[in-house]
Design an enzyme around this catalytic site. Structure first.
Site, PDB file in Angstrom:
ATOM      1  N   LYS A 166       0.907  -1.209  -0.091  1.00 37.01           N
ATOM      2  CA  LYS A 166       0.121  -0.014  -0.114  1.00 37.01           C
ATOM      3  C   LYS A 166       0.951   1.410   0.144  1.00 37.01           C
ATOM      4  CE  LYS A 166      -3.900  -2.205   2.096  1.00 37.01           C
ATOM      5  NZ  LYS A 166      -4.970  -1.937   3.228  1.00 37.01           N
ATOM      6  N   TYR A 170     -12.390  -1.626  -4.055  1.00 35.34           N
ATOM      7  CA  TYR A 170     -12.948  -1.800  -2.941  1.00 35.34           C
ATOM      8  C   TYR A 170     -14.344  -1.429  -2.663  1.00 35.34           C
ATOM      9  CZ  TYR A 170      -8.591  -1.830  -0.284  1.00 35.34           C
ATOM     10  OH  TYR A 170      -7.281  -2.172  -0.123  1.00 35.34           O
ATOM     11  N   ASN A 174      -2.329   0.147   6.823  1.00 33.23           N
ATOM     12  CA  ASN A 174      -1.685  -1.203   7.334  1.00 33.23           C
ATOM     13  C   ASN A 174      -0.916  -1.965   6.305  1.00 33.23           C
ATOM     14  OD1 ASN A 174      -3.680  -1.685   5.434  1.00 33.23           O
ATOM     15  ND2 ASN A 174      -5.115  -2.750   7.197  1.00 33.23           N
ATOM     16  N   HIS A 204      -2.209  -5.441   1.469  1.00 29.57           N
ATOM     17  CA  HIS A 204      -3.722  -6.127   1.195  1.00 29.57           C
ATOM     18  C   HIS A 204      -3.209  -7.476   0.939  1.00 29.57           C
ATOM     19  CE1 HIS A 204      -7.500  -6.862  -0.841  1.00 29.57           C
ATOM     20  NE2 HIS A 204      -6.896  -7.478  -1.458  1.00 29.57           N
ATOM     21  N   GLU A 232      -9.457 -10.383  -7.944  1.00 32.94           N
ATOM     22  CA  GLU A 232      -8.294  -9.346  -7.760  1.00 32.94           C
ATOM     23  C   GLU A 232      -6.896  -9.479  -8.681  1.00 32.94           C
ATOM     24  OE1 GLU A 232      -9.924  -8.497  -3.130  1.00 32.94           O
ATOM     25  OE2 GLU A 232      -7.544  -9.246  -3.460  1.00 32.94           O
TER      26      GLU A 232
HETATM   27  P1  GDP Z   1      -8.199  -6.735   5.203  1.00 29.66           P
HETATM   28  O1  GDP Z   1      -9.045  -7.817   4.644  1.00 29.66           O
HETATM   29  O2  GDP Z   1      -7.487  -7.011   6.598  1.00 29.66           O
HETATM   30  O3  GDP Z   1      -7.479  -5.729   4.393  1.00 29.66           O
HETATM   31  O4  GDP Z   1      -9.435  -5.748   6.013  1.00 29.66           O
HETATM   32  P2  GDP Z   1     -10.820  -5.210   5.298  1.00 29.66           P
HETATM   33  O5  GDP Z   1     -10.977  -6.073   3.857  1.00 29.66           O
HETATM   34  O6  GDP Z   1     -11.963  -5.216   6.449  1.00 29.66           O
HETATM   35  O7  GDP Z   1     -10.718  -3.688   4.971  1.00 29.66           O
HETATM   36  C1  GDP Z   1      -9.960  -3.187   3.860  1.00 29.66           C
HETATM   37  C2  GDP Z   1      -9.094  -1.998   4.282  1.00 29.66           C
HETATM   38  O8  GDP Z   1      -9.871  -0.996   4.824  1.00 29.66           O
HETATM   39  C3  GDP Z   1      -8.180  -2.559   5.336  1.00 29.66           C
HETATM   40  O9  GDP Z   1      -6.819  -2.804   4.988  1.00 29.66           O
HETATM   41  C4  GDP Z   1      -7.783  -1.036   5.969  1.00 29.66           C
HETATM   42  O10 GDP Z   1      -6.943  -0.296   5.134  1.00 29.66           O
HETATM   43  C5  GDP Z   1      -8.997  -0.464   5.717  1.00 29.66           C
HETATM   44  N1  GDP Z   1     -10.036  -0.300   7.071  1.00 29.66           N
HETATM   45  C6  GDP Z   1     -10.640  -1.409   7.543  1.00 29.66           C
HETATM   46  N2  GDP Z   1     -11.260  -1.032   8.722  1.00 29.66           N
HETATM   47  C7  GDP Z   1     -10.920   0.068   8.654  1.00 29.66           C
HETATM   48  C8  GDP Z   1     -11.533   1.029   9.733  1.00 29.66           C
HETATM   49  O11 GDP Z   1     -12.212   0.722  10.842  1.00 29.66           O
HETATM   50  N3  GDP Z   1     -11.098   2.535   9.659  1.00 29.66           N
HETATM   51  C9  GDP Z   1     -10.337   2.760   8.684  1.00 29.66           C
HETATM   52  N4  GDP Z   1     -10.016   4.076   8.384  1.00 29.66           N
HETATM   53  N5  GDP Z   1      -9.978   1.861   7.458  1.00 29.66           N
HETATM   54  C10 GDP Z   1     -10.364   0.722   7.825  1.00 29.66           C
END
Ligand code: GDP
Length: 139
Positions: free
Chosen positions: A9, A49, A112, A115, A126
């Site tokens: 990222k 997304y 973070n 991905h 993807e």
């Molecule tokens: P992943 O599969 O672990 O990447 O998590 P998700 O699919 O739930 O979320 C996609 C991405 O959205 C995450 O990797 C973070 O960059 C972002 N994200 C997820 N949860 C949050 C949140 O509660 N707040 C914010 N600001 N970003 C989030």
């Protein structure tokens, strides 16, 4: 052998963690089948997304993911999808286990570092989002 999509990222690329994360992934037995450096447009980030469009963090996530270059990777090894998820650690670095990429390199739940696809079906979609069929033919 199976494949998954990873994305280094914008925070990872900006902070100079690309090489360390690539080395870590190779140590974990992943072959880098395809790799590119690019900047997502807003429309591309929104499309990638799409599943999160109703979530409160969607606009912020799109802004973050378009804020600088990213490095999508096609990765191959046995059990690629679940193994990458384990190596990445929890979405929130505060909850990630020691030694995981997010524990080592992520600053926040949004910034973070990496991905990884969350299922084999999503991995297939993807991988096609970022790479052509020709690029996905391993040399
Ligand atoms: P992943 O599969 O672990 O990447 O998590 P998700 O699919 O739930 O979320 C996609 C991405 O959205 C995450 O990797 C973070 O960059 C972002 N994200 C997820 N949860 C949050 C949140 O509660 N707040 C914010 N600001 N970003 C989030």
């Amino acid at each position: 052998m199976s494949r998954t999509l990873a994305i280094l990222k914008p925070d990872c690329v900006r902070d100079g963690n690309t090489g360390k994360i690539l080395a870590h992934l190779e140590r974990e037995g992943f072959e880098i089948v395809a790799l590119r450096k690019m900047r997502l447009s807003t429309d591309q980030a929104k499309a990638f997304y799409e599943v999160h469009r109703e979530r409160p963090f969607y606009d912020s996530l799109v802004e973050f993911m378009t804020g600088g270059p990213i490095i999508p990777l096609a990765l191959e090894r046995e059990d690629a999808v679940p193994h990458l998820r384990r190596v990445m650690g929890a979405t929130n670095p505060e909850e990630a286990e020691g030694g995981t990429l997010r524990k080592l390199y992520a600053a926040s739940i949004e910034s973070n570092a990496i991905h990884g696809s969350d299922s084999p079906d999503n991995a297939r979609d993807e991988l096609r989002f970022f790479f052509s069929r020709a690029e996905l033919i391993a040399s």
